[in-house]
Design an enzyme around this catalytic site. Structure first.
Site, PDB file in Angstrom:
ATOM      1  N   CYS A  11      27.169  32.606  48.947  1.00  0.00           N
ATOM      2  CA  CYS A  11      27.427  34.025  49.224  1.00  0.00           C
ATOM      3  C   CYS A  11      26.163  34.868  49.039  1.00  0.00           C
ATOM      4  O   CYS A  11      25.910  35.804  49.801  1.00  0.00           O
ATOM      5  CB  CYS A  11      28.560  34.546  48.360  1.00  0.00           C
ATOM      6  SG  CYS A  11      28.327  34.327  46.580  1.00  0.00           S
ATOM      7  N   ASP A  27      32.656  41.129  53.788  1.00  0.00           N
ATOM      8  CA  ASP A  27      32.691  39.905  52.988  1.00  0.00           C
ATOM      9  C   ASP A  27      32.122  38.735  53.781  1.00  0.00           C
ATOM     10  O   ASP A  27      32.640  38.370  54.842  1.00  0.00           O
ATOM     11  CB  ASP A  27      34.140  39.612  52.574  1.00  0.00           C
ATOM     12  CG  ASP A  27      34.218  38.638  51.417  1.00  0.00           C
ATOM     13  OD1 ASP A  27      33.392  37.693  51.371  1.00  0.00           O
ATOM     14  OD2 ASP A  27      35.099  38.802  50.558  1.00  0.00           O
ATOM     15  N   HIS A  79      30.753  36.963  43.188  1.00  0.00           N
ATOM     16  CA  HIS A  79      30.568  36.988  44.639  1.00  0.00           C
ATOM     17  C   HIS A  79      29.526  38.035  45.010  1.00  0.00           C
ATOM     18  O   HIS A  79      29.339  39.032  44.301  1.00  0.00           O
ATOM     19  CB  HIS A  79      31.891  37.310  45.324  1.00  0.00           C
ATOM     20  CG  HIS A  79      31.876  37.096  46.805  1.00  0.00           C
ATOM     21  ND1 HIS A  79      31.549  35.885  47.382  1.00  0.00           N
ATOM     22  CD2 HIS A  79      32.152  37.941  47.834  1.00  0.00           C
ATOM     23  CE1 HIS A  79      31.628  35.986  48.700  1.00  0.00           C
ATOM     24  NE2 HIS A  79      31.977  37.222  48.995  1.00  0.00           N
TER      25      HIS A  79
END
Length: 476
Positions: free
Chosen positions: A117, A242, A223
């Protein structure tokens, strides 16, 4: 991470093998009728475990369960594509809070691995800010891919562990961005709110947030993702694009809830999470051609410690150079620079992109050899520093000269020198860095060197007050 013993093996181009994957096309025919289906038997429910990146996965040997996305917790988050999400988008657009959305949406991607991520977020931002990676993706195009972002941690390690916020900042700086990073315990909600507004109303600076998914009612732990929009509706809402698009869609989150999600500590560092404001550098960055620093965050403090200590203690330029050369000649290994190229079965390719066009191999190999020869020739004819390095073969001296020029011009090392030594160093550097090609090579290595040092200082593995940079186990 590779640390090479002296002398250097520069002609071997420091190979790191890559595996090429090919997809074959096949003609398909209608399959024969399937056999009769046996009676179904009910399996016991599988136990769910947590994967890197926060995805749930069965841990029982007999289960083949898989997942296609998850639903957002509707009590906390608003889906980007829902009617309410569209109203928030409309208000943000009319209020000027979606300026950053447009460059980011053009580069929106999915992280390549469950723990990528951070790399996915940074890759997206680098391309959105139009940073040139100086590495060919496919002939003739240069473009950032997530696999290029390995200057602070080896990719195999990142696949298993992800990266910290300090390492994210290190990667950003290594690859040509200016980064201002704030941890949750170093800022206030009002400062965070202002940073969100400033970044979402601009195309020149973009915001990456490192947050706890659990705090937002999602599965998983830490994240990274970019913040792409802001509206004051509903008390303030932030649009998160995201990068784990296989897991959650993009969504709007209350800004207060997002700030609170920065507070839970990263289990690997014990520090809170936070955010990073990323910008194009104020000055144009030179494009490197050949060399990159051969060190990463896990061992950089140990390698840097004796070099930093020497800079703080030596009283003249000549004694400093002699001490640095002695340390770098140690058989225990060198924090040296290596080629940006590798060879596989006689062909050459850039190590930083697994999709590099192999048809460029011969040309890249030839260009590299000519470039190294030019570096050596220039140093031999013009560099006083090169002449002062004794008892070393010429190729190794070429590498070490680039490294030492980067080291001597680095911000942290200069701060450790006495004023007199710093003046002598700067005077010598002016003559050694007159050539633009040499200047570009040194600038690239210095950028990585400074990024690694800053990362080590942030994570507590380096100690500036003591005048040294030491490994975490020996620092107190």
């Amino acid at each position: 991470m590779r640390i090479l013993p002296r002398p250097s093996l520069l002609p071997l181009f420091f190979a790191r093998p890559r595996t090429l994957r090919f997809i074959a096309t096949t003609t398909f025919h209608a399959p024969p009728p399937p056999p009769p289906t046996p009676p179904l038997t009910r399996r016991p429910p599988a136990t769910l475990g947590i994967m890197p990146g926060g995805g749930n996965s069965p841990v029982t040997a007999t289960s083949n369960k898989s997942f296609y996305m998850r639903e957002l917790p509707k009590d906390k988050l608003v889906g980007y594509d829902t009617p309410e999400g569209k109203e928030l988008f409309k208000d943000a657009l009319l209020g000027g809070g979606l300026e950053s959305f447009f460059p980011l949406s053009q580069q929106f991607l999915t992280q390549n691995e469950p723990a990528f991520c951070g790399l996915g977020t940074l890759c997206m931002i680098l391309n959105a800010l139009k940073i040139d990676p100086a590495a060919t993706w496919r002939k003739p195009w240069r473009w950032f891919t997530q696999e290029m972002l390995d200057c602070c941690r080896p990719l195999e390690w990142v696949k298993q562990n992800g990266i910290t916020l300090a390492e994210f900042t290190c990667l950003a700086k290594c690859n040509g961005l200016d980064a201002t990073t704030r941890y949750a315990n170093q800022t206030t909600f009002e400062e965070f709110e202002q940073a969100v507004k400033d970044c979402t109303q601009s195309t020149d600076q973009l915001l990456a947030v490192s947050y706890s998914r659990a705090s937002l009612g999602q599965t998983g732990s830490g994240h990274f993702s970019p913040a792409a929009g802001y509206t004051p509706m509903n008390g303030g809402m932030v649009l998160i694009l995201d990068v784990a698009r296989f897991k959650y869609p993009s969504y709007w989150v209350p800004i207060r809830a997002l700030f609170e999600a920065l507070v839970p500590p990263d289990s690997s560092t014990g520090q809170p999470r936070g955010y990073s404001i990323l910008r194009r550098p104020s000055k144009a960055q030179p494009t490197p051609a050949l060399l990159t620093l051969n060190a990463t965050t896990p061992i950089w403090p140990t390698l840097y410690e004796p070099l930093a200590f020497a800079a703080s203690k030596r009283s003249s330029y000549s004694s400093l150079i002699s001490e640095l050369a002695r340390i770098l000649a140690s058989p225990s290994g060198l924090p040296t620079v290596t080629s940006r190229f590798t060879t596989t079965n006689g062909t050459s390719a850039l190590t930083r992109s697994p999709s590099f066009d192999v048809t460029l191999g011969a040309q890249a190999h030839s260009d590299y050899r000519r470039g190294v020869a030019r570096l050596h020739r220039y140093f031999a004819e013009n560099s006083t520093l090169y002449a002062e390095i004794k008892n070393a073969d010429e190729l190794w001296k070429t590498e070490i000269t680039v490294f030492m020029l980067a080291l001597l011009s680095s911000r942290d090392l200069k701060e450790r020198m006495s004023e007199e030594v710093r003046k002598q160093v700067e005077e010598r550097l002016r003559s050694d860095l007159e050539d633009e090609t040499i200047k570009a090579e040194v600038a690239m290595v210095r950028r990585q060197l400074e990024s690694l040092t800053d990362c080590s200082l942030e994570e507590g593995s380096c100690s500036r007050p003591a005048g040294t940079c030491c490994g975490a186990k020996s620092c107190k």
